[in-house]
Structure formats: C-alpha cells, structure tokens
Design a protein around this motif. Structure first.
Motif, PDB file in Angstrom:
ATOM      1  N   SER A 179      -4.940 -16.023  -0.181  1.00  0.00           N
ATOM      2  CA  SER A 179      -3.367 -16.238  -0.092  1.00  0.00           C
ATOM      3  C   SER A 179      -2.613 -15.564  -1.332  1.00  0.00           C
ATOM      4  O   SER A 179      -1.606 -15.573  -1.210  1.00  0.00           O
ATOM      5  CB  SER A 179      -3.073 -17.733  -0.041  1.00  0.00           C
ATOM      6  OG  SER A 179      -3.429 -18.118  -1.371  1.00  0.00           O
ATOM      7  N   HIS A 180      -3.321 -15.101  -2.513  1.00  0.00           N
ATOM      8  CA  HIS A 180      -2.559 -14.324  -3.192  1.00  0.00           C
ATOM      9  C   HIS A 180      -1.992 -12.928  -3.033  1.00  0.00           C
ATOM     10  O   HIS A 180      -1.315 -12.435  -3.551  1.00  0.00           O
ATOM     11  CB  HIS A 180      -3.209 -14.410  -4.590  1.00  0.00           C
ATOM     12  CG  HIS A 180      -4.184 -13.473  -4.926  1.00  0.00           C
ATOM     13  ND1 HIS A 180      -5.620 -13.378  -4.629  1.00  0.00           N
ATOM     14  CD2 HIS A 180      -4.122 -11.973  -5.466  1.00  0.00           C
ATOM     15  CE1 HIS A 180      -6.540 -12.281  -4.641  1.00  0.00           C
ATOM     16  NE2 HIS A 180      -5.352 -11.431  -5.404  1.00  0.00           N
ATOM     17  N   LEU A 181      -2.871 -12.433  -2.139  1.00  0.00           N
ATOM     18  CA  LEU A 181      -2.734 -10.998  -1.838  1.00  0.00           C
ATOM     19  C   LEU A 181      -1.110 -10.708  -1.525  1.00  0.00           C
ATOM     20  O   LEU A 181      -0.675  -9.628  -1.906  1.00  0.00           O
ATOM     21  CB  LEU A 181      -3.374 -10.598  -0.487  1.00  0.00           C
ATOM     22  CG  LEU A 181      -5.265 -10.668  -0.896  1.00  0.00           C
ATOM     23  CD1 LEU A 181      -5.968 -10.463   0.646  1.00  0.00           C
ATOM     24  CD2 LEU A 181      -5.420  -9.552  -1.908  1.00  0.00           C
ATOM     25  N   SER A 182      -0.582 -11.338  -0.477  1.00  0.00           N
ATOM     26  CA  SER A 182       0.693 -10.996   0.152  1.00  0.00           C
ATOM     27  C   SER A 182       1.787 -11.587  -1.094  1.00  0.00           C
ATOM     28  O   SER A 182       3.033 -11.483  -0.599  1.00  0.00           O
ATOM     29  CB  SER A 182       0.913 -11.846   1.360  1.00  0.00           C
ATOM     30  OG  SER A 182       0.260 -12.834   1.451  1.00  0.00           O
ATOM     31  N   LEU A 184       1.111 -11.933  -5.081  1.00  0.00           N
ATOM     32  CA  LEU A 184       0.903 -10.979  -6.317  1.00  0.00           C
ATOM     33  C   LEU A 184       0.964  -9.541  -5.920  1.00  0.00           C
ATOM     34  O   LEU A 184       1.433  -8.963  -6.717  1.00  0.00           O
ATOM     35  CB  LEU A 184      -0.371 -11.370  -6.858  1.00  0.00           C
ATOM     36  CG  LEU A 184      -0.803 -10.670  -8.154  1.00  0.00           C
ATOM     37  CD1 LEU A 184      -0.074 -11.047  -9.315  1.00  0.00           C
ATOM     38  CD2 LEU A 184      -2.352 -10.957  -8.497  1.00  0.00           C
ATOM     39  N   HIS A 185       0.335  -9.392  -4.912  1.00  0.00           N
ATOM     40  CA  HIS A 185       0.258  -7.857  -4.551  1.00  0.00           C
ATOM     41  C   HIS A 185       1.202  -7.264  -3.615  1.00  0.00           C
ATOM     42  O   HIS A 185       1.069  -6.228  -3.193  1.00  0.00           O
ATOM     43  CB  HIS A 185      -1.210  -7.379  -4.019  1.00  0.00           C
ATOM     44  CG  HIS A 185      -2.268  -7.826  -5.134  1.00  0.00           C
ATOM     45  ND1 HIS A 185      -2.343  -7.585  -6.094  1.00  0.00           N
ATOM     46  CD2 HIS A 185      -3.429  -8.528  -4.752  1.00  0.00           C
ATOM     47  CE1 HIS A 185      -3.322  -8.128  -6.823  1.00  0.00           C
ATOM     48  NE2 HIS A 185      -3.904  -8.646  -6.051  1.00  0.00           N
ATOM     49  N   ILE A 186       2.207  -8.000  -3.416  1.00  0.00           N
ATOM     50  CA  ILE A 186       3.279  -7.534  -2.335  1.00  0.00           C
ATOM     51  C   ILE A 186       3.799  -6.157  -2.525  1.00  0.00           C
ATOM     52  O   ILE A 186       3.954  -5.537  -1.521  1.00  0.00           O
ATOM     53  CB  ILE A 186       4.288  -8.788  -2.164  1.00  0.00           C
ATOM     54  CG1 ILE A 186       5.184  -8.440  -0.968  1.00  0.00           C
ATOM     55  CG2 ILE A 186       5.347  -8.831  -3.091  1.00  0.00           C
ATOM     56  CD1 ILE A 186       4.341  -8.425   0.332  1.00  0.00           C
ATOM     57  N   GLU A 347      -2.622  -6.307 -11.909  1.00  0.00           N
ATOM     58  CA  GLU A 347      -2.105  -7.426 -11.356  1.00  0.00           C
ATOM     59  C   GLU A 347      -2.960  -8.544 -11.473  1.00  0.00           C
ATOM     60  O   GLU A 347      -2.922  -9.736 -11.986  1.00  0.00           O
ATOM     61  CB  GLU A 347      -1.167  -7.301 -10.016  1.00  0.00           C
ATOM     62  CG  GLU A 347       0.101  -6.642  -9.952  1.00  0.00           C
ATOM     63  CD  GLU A 347       0.581  -6.190  -8.535  1.00  0.00           C
ATOM     64  OE1 GLU A 347       1.594  -5.909  -8.528  1.00  0.00           O
ATOM     65  OE2 GLU A 347      -0.203  -6.373  -7.667  1.00  0.00           O
ATOM     66  N   ASP A 348      -4.199  -8.328 -10.960  1.00  0.00           N
ATOM     67  CA  ASP A 348      -5.198  -9.161 -10.985  1.00  0.00           C
ATOM     68  C   ASP A 348      -5.627  -9.568 -12.215  1.00  0.00           C
ATOM     69  O   ASP A 348      -5.828 -10.994 -12.629  1.00  0.00           O
ATOM     70  CB  ASP A 348      -6.395  -8.808 -10.091  1.00  0.00           C
ATOM     71  CG  ASP A 348      -6.527  -9.153  -8.817  1.00  0.00           C
ATOM     72  OD1 ASP A 348      -5.752  -9.779  -7.845  1.00  0.00           O
ATOM     73  OD2 ASP A 348      -6.812  -7.991  -7.772  1.00  0.00           O
ATOM     74  N   ALA A 349      -5.779  -8.615 -13.080  1.00  0.00           N
ATOM     75  CA  ALA A 349      -6.271  -8.895 -14.500  1.00  0.00           C
ATOM     76  C   ALA A 349      -5.015  -9.714 -15.250  1.00  0.00           C
ATOM     77  O   ALA A 349      -5.743 -10.557 -15.934  1.00  0.00           O
ATOM     78  CB  ALA A 349      -6.558  -7.560 -15.079  1.00  0.00           C
TER      79      ALA A 349
HETATM   80 FE   FE2 Z   1      -5.821  -9.552  -6.118  1.00  0.00          FE
END
Ligand code: FE2
Ligand code: FES
Length: 435
Positions: A179-182, A184-186, A347-349
């Motif tokens: 669920s973070h993909l769309s 954080l990484h939008i 972004e993940d880091a």
């Molecule tokens: Fe990620």
C-alpha cells in the motif's frame, strides 16, 4: 503492535540473542562476488550480525572467510597480504588458507607447531553473484539454498546492494507493504509509463489504487501475501493480483517474479539490502540494460554514493540522517514532486531510516493495510522462539525452487492462489483474509 521485549527479540541479531541464533542457522549472503574481483585481490572487511570477519580470494580463486582478528595476537587480517594461496598476517607472518589451515608461522622454530593449531574459518559458497556463509554450529549446517536466479549465466543476472542505516526488519517491512507504493512512490511511478523497462511496465498500474485489498497466509517458508487491485478492462472488471513471498529469516521474492531481495543485518542498526534481477532472455547484467535498470530505481553507484548508501559513504557526512533531512529537497516538493526525494530506493530509505535505527513497535497503530507486516512479526518471533526451545528454524527444510513472487490478473471470484500453486500453505494454522 509488539511489546518492547518482543521488538527487541525480533530486531537484535548479535551473538547470544534469539534472532541472532536464527540467523546463524541459515546460509546468508556475506558480500557480493564482485567485492573480491580477482585472485589475490585486497582482502575486505565483512561485518555480519555484529561480528567482524575478513574475506579474501586466494590465488586459485577460492574465497575464505576468517575471523577478522588474527588467532595469534589479534592484529586485523584486513592488513594482511594475500599471497600464494593464503592470507599472511602482517604482525608475525602467520599465514592462513581459506579453510583456516595454518600454512606458516615464521616466528616459531618448531615446523610442527602450525599443525597443532587452526584459525577459525567459516563455510563459504559462491552462487548467484553472491558469497554466502553459514555461521552456525557445524552439525546443524542446512542444505545450501537453490534459487532460480542461481541457474542463469552472470550476464542474465543483475546483482547490486545498498547500505541502509536501519534495522533489517524495517527494510523488510517496506517489501511486504504494497500500500505504500502508490503513495510514497507516486512521482516515480507516474513516470514509469514513459519507460520501456520491464520493471517500469510491471509497476505502472499500481499508481491507480492506493488501498489494495490484502490477504496473507503462513507457509512452510514464512508467509506469502497478495495485494488485490480492481482494474477496468474493455472486457469487464478484472483483479490485478500481486503475490510476494517472505522467506524466513530475511529474503523476499517480489511480485514482479524476476526480482529477489536478501535483507542482511550487518549489525542491529545497519542493513545490506541486496537486489537480484534476472531474466532467461535478456542480459540484465550487461550494458545498456544494467545501467538503465539501476538508474530507474536509484540504485546506480552515483545515486547511492550521493545519498550515503554505499559501504564507503554510509559512515560519512552523507549518511541518511535528520541533519540532512534524509536527503529530501523541499523545493522539489513545492514544485510538485510528492516526496522531493531522488527515486524509489532513496524514498524507501528515507522513510525507513527516519523512523529511528530500531523503531519502537510498541507505539504503532497497524491497520488492515498492514496485514503482511503483522505476519512478518509473527514469523520472525515464531522462528526465534522455536530455535530458543531447541527446534528447527522456519525456512530450513523447504523446496526453494517452488517459491516465487508472482502477478497476474484474475476474474472476480477467481482464486489468486493459482498464481503460486507450488506454495505450501500452513492450513489450520492461520489463513485469514483481510477485512
Ligand atoms: Fe518502496
Ligand atoms: S598477530 Fe598475527 S601473526 Fe601475530
């Protein structure tokens, strides 16, 4: 949510800890083959689970992993000379073979002395572009894992890793959290449509649904979980299913099906985050594909170094920290970029590290979107308890060839498990769908 004691148990991996005992029962990547590029190259420092080692490649190309400190009087073998099928300590010249055999002790007149002693050496295997080791008791050494990406030629495999200054569990959480993909990484996701890379095409549709339905099940290797997103097709509604597998204690097969992660604890507060892409048709490991892929996700050498995510930079001023706001650029945010952070990897880091080196899970508020994160805790705590009670860790007696990440579209009502027919679900133990 966990108690503080459970959180400690799950995260700490040093000698004598319950999870440390689990980690030491598995074959784990210690470094990349490319870090020891040729016979008799410079030895390298390896830190694994808070312990220090030296790795070297001898004249015949064999890799040795020894305790860093010389068994004579403790000088670091990182200073050693790699020559003539061994590593020689600088201090008094004792020389060791890859298996710890003492080849020479020039400061001792008795030539038989060396036969009575041995340096501590650990089993090493080289496969899939990685150098693996097993640090546990010799009589409990498990079979060496066989992953599909170990079978492809080097040119068809892309190995890389990033240093993340945070606990390994935090890094894994991001990999079982569709669920973070769309969110954080939008920004990078919305640009994916312009890219010709397989990876970009496989992730593109995720930009449309920020709240996928999540289901998770325990398996013999750990757990798998699916994120289900509705998509409208000309022929009617379909459901896009993305299934990821967590293989205890620190491996994840990504739903893309051609991407594998090893999330290896260097110590409690530092992680080596290995990525392995592979393809039977395409030469992922060669240019131009290699650089295109790495740049797209922010794993190219230049991006990693700029963000303090290489072994050389992670302890320097560029290390991700509050002081440098985890490399967020607020001007970029003001101009429309969602995060103001370089790419997927950064972004993940940033979010992972910003929570603190070992985040406090007694203060979190999990939702249905975090079902897989809860399963992750469950598996890790279960395996730690099993080993502490003298049992076998989860993920030892498994058929690694049957495990995969997968994606595909299914019709409404159709069972997504057909995408992973070889996974062995632990029925009766626990298999509840998300609300
Ligand atoms: Fe990620
Ligand atoms: S400390 Fe290594 S040979 Fe003496």
């Amino acid at each position: 949510m966990l108690t503080q004691a459970e959180n400690e148990m799950m995260c700490r991996v040093g000698p004598g800890t319950p999870m440390g005992a689990v980690m030491r029962r598995h074959w784990i990547p210690a470094l990349q083959s490319s870090e020891l590029p040729h016979p008799d190259c410079d030895p390298v420092h390896v830190e694994l689970f808070g312990e220090h080692f030296v790795a070297f490649r001898d004249t015949q190309g064999r890799v040795g992993l020894l305790d860093e400190y010389c068994c004579h009087r403790g000088a670091s073998l990182l200073l050693g000379r790699v020559e003539d099928c061994g590593i020689r300590c600088l201090y008094h010249g004792w020389k060791f073979a890859v298996d710890g055999t003492v080849l020479d002790t020039p400061n001792v007149a008795d030539p038989k002395f060396k036969n009575r002693i041995k340096a501590r050496a650990y089993p090493v295997r080289e496969a899939g572009g990685l150098i693996w080791t097993y640090l546990g008791p010799a009589h409990l050494e498990p079979p060496f894992p066989q992953w599909p990406w170990m079978d492809v030629p080097d040119a068809h495999r892309l190995n890389t890793f990033a240093m993340v200054p945070a606990n390994y569990v935090q890094v894994i959480e991001g990999l079982v959290d569709s669920s973070h993909l769309s969110v954080l990484h939008i920004t990078p996701l919305s640009q994916a449509g312009k890219s010709e890379l397989d990876f970009a095409k496989k992730t593109e549709h995720m930009a449309f649904d920020a709240a996928p339905r999540i289901e998770a099940e325990l398996t013999d290797f750990g757990f798998h979980y699916v994120a289900l997103r509705d998509i409208e097709r000309p022929e009617g509604r379909r459901i896009e299913a993305r299934v990821a597998a967590f293989i205890s204690p620190c491996f994840v097969a990504n739903p893309n099906g051609d991407l594998f992660f090893a999330v290896v604890p260097v110590n409690d507060e530092m992680t080596r985050f290995y990525h392995i892409w592979w393809s039977t048709e395409r030469k992922m490991g060669e240019e131009p594909l290699r650089s295109q892929q790495l740049k797209f996700v922010g794993l190219d050498e230049e991006s990693l170094a700029r963000h303090g995510m290489t072994p050389e930079t992670v302890d320097g001023p560029r290390r991700l920290s509050r002081e440098n706001r985890w490399h967020q650029n607020r001007n970029l945010v003001r101009s429309g970029h969602f995060t103001g952070i370089h790419s997927f990897t950064q972004e993940d880091a940033a979010v992972t590290v910003s929570a603190g080196a070992i985040r406090d899970r007694s203060k979190e508020m999990l939702s249905v979107a975090d079902l897989a994160v809860g399963r992750l805790y469950r598996v890790l705590l279960n395996t730690a308890k099993r080993v502490a009670e003298g049992g076998t860790p989860i993920g030892i007696d498994i058929d690694t060839r049957s495990i995969r990440g997968a994606n595909g579209s299914v019709a409404p009502g159709e069972n997504w498990r057909k995408l992973v027919p070889t996974h062995r679900v632990q029925r009766g133990l626990e298999s509840e769908p998300a609300a």
